[in-house]
Design an enzyme around this catalytic site. Structure first.
Site, mmCIF file in Angstrom:
data_model
loop_
_atom_site.group_PDB
_atom_site.id
_atom_site.type_symbol
_atom_site.label_atom_id
_atom_site.label_comp_id
_atom_site.label_asym_id
_atom_site.label_seq_id
_atom_site.Cartn_x
_atom_site.Cartn_y
_atom_site.Cartn_z
ATOM 1 N N CYS A 13 -8.941 1.343 -31.151
ATOM 2 C CA CYS A 13 -9.430 -0.049 -30.729
ATOM 3 C C CYS A 13 -7.939 -0.404 -29.815
ATOM 4 C CB CYS A 13 -9.343 -1.152 -31.659
ATOM 5 S SG CYS A 13 -7.823 -1.414 -33.061
ATOM 6 N N CYS A 16 -4.406 -0.039 -31.682
ATOM 7 C CA CYS A 16 -3.955 1.240 -31.559
ATOM 8 C C CYS A 16 -3.331 1.639 -30.284
ATOM 9 C CB CYS A 16 -4.964 2.356 -31.630
ATOM 10 S SG CYS A 16 -6.206 2.323 -33.311
ATOM 11 N N ASP A 435 -0.964 -3.751 12.299
ATOM 12 C CA ASP A 435 -0.253 -2.767 13.267
ATOM 13 C C ASP A 435 -1.063 -2.799 14.500
ATOM 14 O OD1 ASP A 435 2.105 -1.522 14.509
ATOM 15 O OD2 ASP A 435 1.142 0.134 13.945
ATOM 16 N N ASP A 637 0.154 2.424 10.122
ATOM 17 C CA ASP A 637 0.186 3.995 9.895
ATOM 18 C C ASP A 637 1.550 4.909 10.186
ATOM 19 O OD1 ASP A 637 0.167 3.572 12.772
ATOM 20 O OD2 ASP A 637 -0.962 5.524 12.832
ATOM 21 N N ASP A 641 6.347 1.693 10.201
ATOM 22 C CA ASP A 641 5.663 0.645 9.196
ATOM 23 C C ASP A 641 6.079 0.562 7.990
ATOM 24 O OD1 ASP A 641 3.928 -0.128 11.921
ATOM 25 O OD2 ASP A 641 2.626 1.404 11.330
#
Length: 753
Positions: A13, A16, A435, A637, A641
């Site tokens: 549970c 635990c 971008d 990308d 950036d």
């Protein structure tokens, strides 16, 4: 600091999970530990100078559980097979206990019907009523089928902790031990004017129902981890190696970097590499989410686990084992599934005191009913009901199961989500910054115009092109690649360069053939006091057409101008409109000049443009947007950036970009399609909605269930909750949460028109 992910065993549970978290966090050198109950994973950040994985495992063992580090994904398929075998053994054992407990408890219940109803039932034999028979039938249920409850409760007791197993043991043992007295001493009860009723059926049926619930929960958990198994199952088992002119089939584990592999139509590509011979189309949908096959030719990269559709080709391996794209995807998904969403904090704080509070409520319930009503049977039934109906499992499963399914679904759609916090935050985004180059546009700029200050006489343009392309060959910028490509297409030979220097956001300079060559923006030329007036009209015309204009200066005099065009991706306009219809402000961020940027922005429907922003200013620009009180996402990308991606609340990297950008981001789009941003945000909304539903069900279940079990309705309606019904409710509370989480598997990106 180093990070490791441990697979956990023995949890029953959420309490635990909290115990394991506390045990690991107490180890000297551990900086942070997150335990995911649903995924059975512990993500640990630790200082290797102070501790190691072995010490952390020992701490988990001492807490009464077990842990082992996840193997690096090489070979992933073998690891998955071992895990499947272990799960199969556990499921078979649990199934046997469910069958035995169901049959025996069914017999006990039939024999108890006269006692429960107070009616004589002719078709039930008298010997089935016998308490001694019911005792004999209950013992294997209580102490074999329910052995794991006792074992786990004892481990928790030794740690001075309490878990769901503690509640089950207390509740069923109370019913079982109480029933022993009327079984052994019925005359004493009769002499006191009491019926010698037994409650073996409560203990037996409760254990049987909880085991059924655990079996269903186990099967549902397997389904939440289906995405990982699907990904691992994509990997090819063998590769056809070309060695000394011979074709040899070898296991995937033996493939090395630099090997040449032959792939025929219909076969899976075994590992990552670069095509060296032949052409074909590749179905990359299982990795990128893109349904349209991609054409590949010499020089193009191929991804392991994708499927060759049409032609045969040879490729040279570049990444194998744990370094392949597929292995990294599996690792990222596992990392995300092992993380914790901020929304889980409330449930975590509740589970910390939940079980002790329930035990206290049960004792209070017993005392109240025994003192007020003087009825031991009534006090026992309500106490057992409280102990049994309370279940922290539903609270513990509410968030991680949804996160597991959500991140897995993201991977299926080519969206890699690094952590649950990113998944949760994505649904709060108000502003999304895109971008331009490589994100909105294809990132493959092409030189479309080339003019010189003194015309084309005497072949000056060829010489100038040679000087410019030779210099640009030293730059990694996409515009530089376009200039070099253009020169190569013109069959212009390149020469050596000295004193090369790149000025971020401005341009490049160096000495070529004893001439100082400077290539860059008009702003930079002005800073260098170079007069650009001779080519000003041509520059404005290029920018009006949406092209990027770069100047070429030789020995500090303007010599030429290039117009470079980068086509907009086919899906960018539709994706941007979809983002706007989701209520997001879409902003374009670019280092390009304002006129060119605004032309591209008009084409794709963006109203707010931040142009002429140098790479070192991008992060600050994002920070300014955040200062407006907005949750900001950045999509990019390139290397330049990365700071902005890290600064943004949610950084989204185009997977076709650089490794640096991907490393700095929170979400990676493998396909490089902006439509993936729309899908990621829709998935975030769907996942958070699902988590909220789960938390609502879990809290309402306990808030309503515990008072009813305690008998709050008895004084008003005379209605008392049977412990058997309480057991059934507890058993299926977790199953209901898991079932709701599994609805996320039906998630499909909505087309916004």
């Amino acid at each position: 600091m180093e990070n490791t992910t441990l697979k956990l065993r023995g949890m029953s549970c959420a309490s635990c999970a909290r115990s394991i978290e506390e045990a690991i966090s107490s180890v000297n050198g551990v900086n942070e530990c997150i335990v995911n109950f649903g995924a059975e994973l512990a993500t640990v950040e630790y200082d290797p100078r102070k501790t190691d994985v072995t010490v952390i495992q020992q701490a988990v063992d001492e807490a009464g559980y077990s842990a082992y580090p996840l193997q690096e994904q090489n070979p992933a398929a073998q690891q998955d097979e071992a895990e499947k075998r272990r799960q199969s053994r556990e499921t078979n054992e649990l199934t046997r206990k469910v069958v035995v407990s169901s049959i025996l408890s069914g017999i006990i219940v039939i024999g108890s019907i006269p006692m429960m109803t107070g009616l004589h039932v002719p078709f039930i034999p008298m010997w089935l009523h016998d308490p001694w028979l019911q005792l004999v039938l209950t013992i294997p249920i209580q102490f074999w089928c329910g052995l794991s409850f006792y074992s786990n409760a004892w481990k928790a007791f030794k740690r001075h902790a309490a878990t769901m197993d503690t509640l089950v043991v207390l509740g069923t043992s109370a019913a079982f031990i109480y029933s022993l007295f009327p079984t052994f001493f019925p005359s004493f009860f009769i002499s006191q004017g009491l019926r010698p009723d037994v409650y073996y059926e409560a203990a037996a049926v409760i254990i049987a129902l909880i085991l059924v619930g655990k079996l269903l929960e186990s099967r549902a958990k397997k389904q939440t981890g289906e995405a990982i198994r699907k990904l691992i199952g994509l990997q090819a088992k063998t590769a056809r190696l070309i060695r000394n002119g011979q074709e040899i089939d070898i296991p995937i584990e033996e493939v090395q970097i630099g090997d040449v592999i032959l792939v025929r139509p219909g076969e899976k590509i075994p590992v990552d590499g670069e095509v060296v011979d032949g052409t074909s189309t590749i179905d990359e949908s299982m990795v990128t989410g893109e349904s349209v096959p991609v054409k590949k030719q010499p020089g193009d990269e191929v991804i392991g686990a994708t499927i060759n559709k049409t032609g045969s080709f040879k490729f040279q391996t570049t990444r194998v084992g744990k370094d392949t794209v597929l292995a990294q995807i599996v690792q990222l998904v596992q990392q995300a599934q092992g993380s914790r969403a901020p929304i889980q904090r409330l449930a975590d704080s509740v589970t910390g005191w939940f079980v002790p509070a329930v035990i206290a409520i049960a004792l209070l319930t017993f005392m109240i009913w025994f003192n007020i009503m003087g009825n031991l049977t009534l006090a026992l039934i309500t106490t057992v009901g409280v102990l049994i109906i309370a279940c922290p499992c539903a609270l513990g499963l509410a968030t991680p199961t949804s996160v597991m399914v959500g991140t897995g679904k993201g991977a299926e759609n080519g969206i890699l989500i690094k952590g649950a916090d990113s998944l949760e935050l994505a649904h709060k985004i108000k502003t999304i910054v895109l971008d331009k180059t490589g994100t909105i546009t294809q990132g493959k700029p092409t030189v479309t115009d080339f003019v010189t200050a003194d015309g084309t006489a005497n072949g000056n343009e060829i010489k100038l092109l040679q000087l410019a392309a030779s210099l640009e060959r030293n730059s990694e910028h996409p515009l530089a690649e376009a200039v070099v490509r253009y020169a190569q297409n013109q069959e212009v030979g390149l020469v050596s360069v000295s004193n090369f220097e790149a000025i971020a956001g401005s341009g490049v300079q160096g000495v070529v053939d004893n001439h100082l060559i400077q290539i860059g923006t008009q702003r930079w030329m002005s800073e260098l006091n170079i007069n650009t007036q001779p080519l000003q009209q041509q520059k404005e015309h290029l920018e009006y057409l949406g092209k990027t204009a770069i100047y070429i200066a030789v020995d500090s005099k303007i010599a030429g101008l290039m117009g470079i065009s980068d086509a907009v991706k086919p899906t960018s306009t539709q994706a941007i409109k979809a983002l706007q219809k989701l209520g997001l402000e879409v902003v374009m961020l670019t280092g390009d000049n304002r006129r060119t940027a605004e032309t591209i922005a008009r084409e794709v429907g963006i109203k707010r443009v931040l142009a002429e922003v140098r790479p070192d200013q991008k992060a600050e620009t994002v920070r300014k947007l955040q200062s407006e009180g907005k949750i900001v996402a950045m999509v990019g990308d390139g290397i330049n950036d990365a700071p902005a991606l890290a600064q943004a609340d949610v950084g989204i990297a185009i997977g076709t970009g650089t490794d640096v950008a991907i490393a700095a981001s929170d979400i990676t789009l493998i396909s490089g399609d902006l439509q993936g941003v729309v899908t990621a945000i829709q998935l975030s909304h769907a996942t958070i909605r699902n988590i909220r539903q789960n938390l609502f069900f879990a809290f309402i279940y306990n808030v309503a269930g515990i008072p009813i079990a305690a008998g709050i309705l008895f004084p008003i309606f005379g209605w008392l909750l049977n412990p058997i019904i309480a057991g059934a409710a507890m058993a299926f509370s977790s199953v209901s949460v898991l079932t709701n989480a599994l609805r996320l598997r039906n998630f499909r990106p909505k087309v916004v028109v």
